[in-house]
Design an enzyme around this catalytic site. Sequence first.
Site, PDB file in Angstrom:
ATOM      1  N   MET A  61      24.564   8.051   2.310  1.00 23.63           N
ATOM      2  CA  MET A  61      24.587   9.359   2.953  1.00 23.63           C
ATOM      3  C   MET A  61      24.773   9.232   4.463  1.00 23.63           C
ATOM      4  O   MET A  61      25.468  10.045   5.086  1.00 23.63           O
ATOM      5  CB  MET A  61      23.310  10.143   2.628  1.00 23.63           C
ATOM      6  CG  MET A  61      23.363  11.596   3.075  1.00 23.63           C
ATOM      7  SD  MET A  61      24.673  12.562   2.263  1.00 23.63           S
ATOM      8  CE  MET A  61      23.844  13.010   0.736  1.00 23.63           C
TER       9      MET A  61
ATOM     10  N   GLU B 196       0.821  -1.230   0.000  1.00 27.73           N
ATOM     11  CA  GLU B 196       0.000   0.000   0.000  1.00 27.73           C
ATOM     12  C   GLU B 196       0.846   1.268   0.000  1.00 27.73           C
ATOM     13  O   GLU B 196       0.468   2.265  -0.619  1.00 27.73           O
ATOM     14  CB  GLU B 196      -0.944   0.015   1.218  1.00 27.73           C
ATOM     15  CG  GLU B 196      -2.031  -1.033   1.175  1.00 27.73           C
ATOM     16  CD  GLU B 196      -1.648  -2.314   1.881  1.00 27.73           C
ATOM     17  OE1 GLU B 196      -2.537  -3.177   2.082  1.00 27.73           O
ATOM     18  OE2 GLU B 196      -0.451  -2.458   2.251  1.00 27.73           O
TER      19      GLU B 196
ATOM     20  N   LYS C  69     -17.730   0.773   5.491  1.00 28.24           N
ATOM     21  CA  LYS C  69     -18.100  -0.316   4.588  1.00 28.24           C
ATOM     22  C   LYS C  69     -19.571  -0.242   4.183  1.00 28.24           C
ATOM     23  O   LYS C  69     -19.919  -0.505   3.024  1.00 28.24           O
ATOM     24  CB  LYS C  69     -17.803  -1.667   5.242  1.00 28.24           C
ATOM     25  CG  LYS C  69     -18.064  -2.856   4.311  1.00 28.24           C
ATOM     26  CD  LYS C  69     -17.622  -4.181   4.918  1.00 28.24           C
ATOM     27  CE  LYS C  69     -17.822  -5.319   3.928  1.00 28.24           C
ATOM     28  NZ  LYS C  69     -17.357  -6.621   4.470  1.00 28.24           N
TER      29      LYS C  69
ATOM     30  N   PHE D 299     -12.339  -5.900  13.942  1.00 22.58           N
ATOM     31  CA  PHE D 299     -11.235  -6.456  13.171  1.00 22.58           C
ATOM     32  C   PHE D 299     -10.783  -5.479  12.090  1.00 22.58           C
ATOM     33  O   PHE D 299     -11.582  -4.947  11.336  1.00 22.58           O
ATOM     34  CB  PHE D 299     -11.664  -7.780  12.524  1.00 22.58           C
ATOM     35  CG  PHE D 299     -10.618  -8.393  11.647  1.00 22.58           C
ATOM     36  CD1 PHE D 299      -9.446  -8.893  12.196  1.00 22.58           C
ATOM     37  CD2 PHE D 299     -10.786  -8.456  10.278  1.00 22.58           C
ATOM     38  CE1 PHE D 299      -8.457  -9.454  11.392  1.00 22.58           C
ATOM     39  CE2 PHE D 299      -9.808  -9.014   9.463  1.00 22.58           C
ATOM     40  CZ  PHE D 299      -8.642  -9.514  10.019  1.00 22.58           C
ATOM     41  N   GLN D 300      -9.493  -5.231  12.058  1.00 22.10           N
ATOM     42  CA  GLN D 300      -8.842  -4.307  11.119  1.00 22.10           C
ATOM     43  C   GLN D 300      -9.415  -2.894  11.206  1.00 22.10           C
ATOM     44  O   GLN D 300      -9.469  -2.172  10.209  1.00 22.10           O
ATOM     45  CB  GLN D 300      -8.912  -4.833   9.681  1.00 22.10           C
ATOM     46  CG  GLN D 300      -8.015  -6.059   9.461  1.00 22.10           C
ATOM     47  CD  GLN D 300      -7.770  -6.383   8.011  1.00 22.10           C
ATOM     48  OE1 GLN D 300      -8.606  -6.113   7.145  1.00 22.10           O
ATOM     49  NE2 GLN D 300      -6.619  -6.970   7.717  1.00 22.10           N
TER      50      GLN D 300
END
Length: 576
Positions: free
Chosen positions: A481, A51, A163, A113-114
């Site tokens: 760096m 993602e 949702k 959940f999530q």
Amino acid sequence: MSTLMSGARMLLECLVREGVDCFFGYPGGVTLPLYDAVYDHPIRHVLVRHEENAAFAASGYARSTGRVGVCCATSGPGSTNLVTGLTDSMMDSIPVVAITGQVHSKLIGSDAFQEADTFGITRSSTKHNYLVKSIQDLPRVIHEAFYIAATGRPGPVLVDIAKDVFQGQAHYQPVSSIHLPGYKINLEGHTGQIRRAAQMIWEAERPLVYAGGGIISSGAAPELRELVELCDLPAVCTLMGLGGLPSDHPNFISMPGMHGSYASNMALTGCDLLIALGVRFDDRVTGRLSAFAPHAKVIHVDIDPAEIGKNRAPDLPIVGDAQHVLRRVIKVLTELEPEAGSRNSAARTAWWRQIRAWKEEHPLTPAMSAQEIKPQHLMAEVDRISGGNAIVTSDVGQHQMWAAQFIRFNAPRLWLSSGGLGSMGFSIPAAMGAQFAHPDKLVIALVGDGGFQMSLPELSTISAHRLPLKIVIVNNGYLGMVRQWQELFYNNRICATELESFPDAELLAAAYRIQGRTITRPEEVRPALEEAVGQPGPYLLNVKVASFENVYPMVPAGAAINEMTLAPPQPVAVPK
């Protein structure tokens, strides 16, 4: 007449009306209704492999086109994985709209959940964000999100959608206008201040244009060129502003700042008028702020009033869009030219003579070696093959600075780099976004061996779509760096920066059905790049460069920008 449709279908209809032709995402449980609608919808969805890379790809799309980039993720870990990419876009003022799924509205706050507080988490990473719990709000919110992302100072906007909003049914009516009473944008600038700016430009003996990313985002490159040619002004472009003035333009000096050129930094130190356009006086440019442009009066033009006076108090502030303001300044300059144009011509001639002397005294010259590949040599060859016209992306670090020093960009939106956030893993997904936007254009992703391994999963995306992307790994075996700073400022105590066990690049590329090659000798650089560019599909070129090469010039932290270390210290000969 309204049409009955699901929230998911409504969202896609809004995207189409905003001119979105593709978006980058990764599906999950909460966004299943959306992907069910995508299944038979003409809009293009690009499946990334992480993602975070969806956000970077949307940013690359936006940076290379000037249009809003779009990314999508599910709830919980999907949305939290977007945060780095959104923060990157926030710091570089890149217009991105992120669509995230959220648990059912009745479950919000229950630790379902999530579930994650995406709205709260992203407040500081976005220009604005929304939580949509009603399908009736969805069309308005989506169109507002695009408007906010693209207008004023651009930036990312996140829309978190429950949702049940995706699943719900409602009558869709197109949104014909946007009403945001508290969102005011001043494009034109104050007439009196614009006239005073023109007067100050003609009055100056040692003027200098300091142009940044605001020139790119406002589309003001033609106006910048007209300004410097009308008044014969020297100009520097920041890391974010490269391409705002063509690199081969005679009035362009180079990039200023921590790893900017000697001439640019000395010009900033010696000017008596600093014309700051779409910049934020970033610490990587200014060095010790109290010593930055110490003799200069400052004109600061910026669309964001919060930037005016934030780091350096201007003598003349102008809040407005760079393109609009420059057009008006040029008009007044032209009116005043017959009377004022030759007022300080002798002093300006001497100023240009001094700048050219600085350029000749310490030019940016790529280091070469017959035994090992110098990274500067590699960048010079990338520059040769790109001709100033390719899209080039980079992560953060040494390769980023060498690219900015040695690669020409003769138009805006060719140089795509993580400037403000300095994010490793940016280059490859950003290049993907740019390549999807410009399928027929040469796109080169420059990446260190550290950043490459952070974005390695996207080789699968590149292979799946046969993107003709050319990935060049600047492989020095270290986090370059960080190692440079350890060497110079931490008594060479090299800790946790050596990258061991780098994969066989040719075998790795082959595993993804991509052509690849590793080179180690200087004479291989040119033919290898030509081979990579000549191939019709993707190519992975692993270039083993000198491990302990450092970026110079360098302004040490806390120093003034005229206090540059121009080259590595030479070893002192000890008598035997």
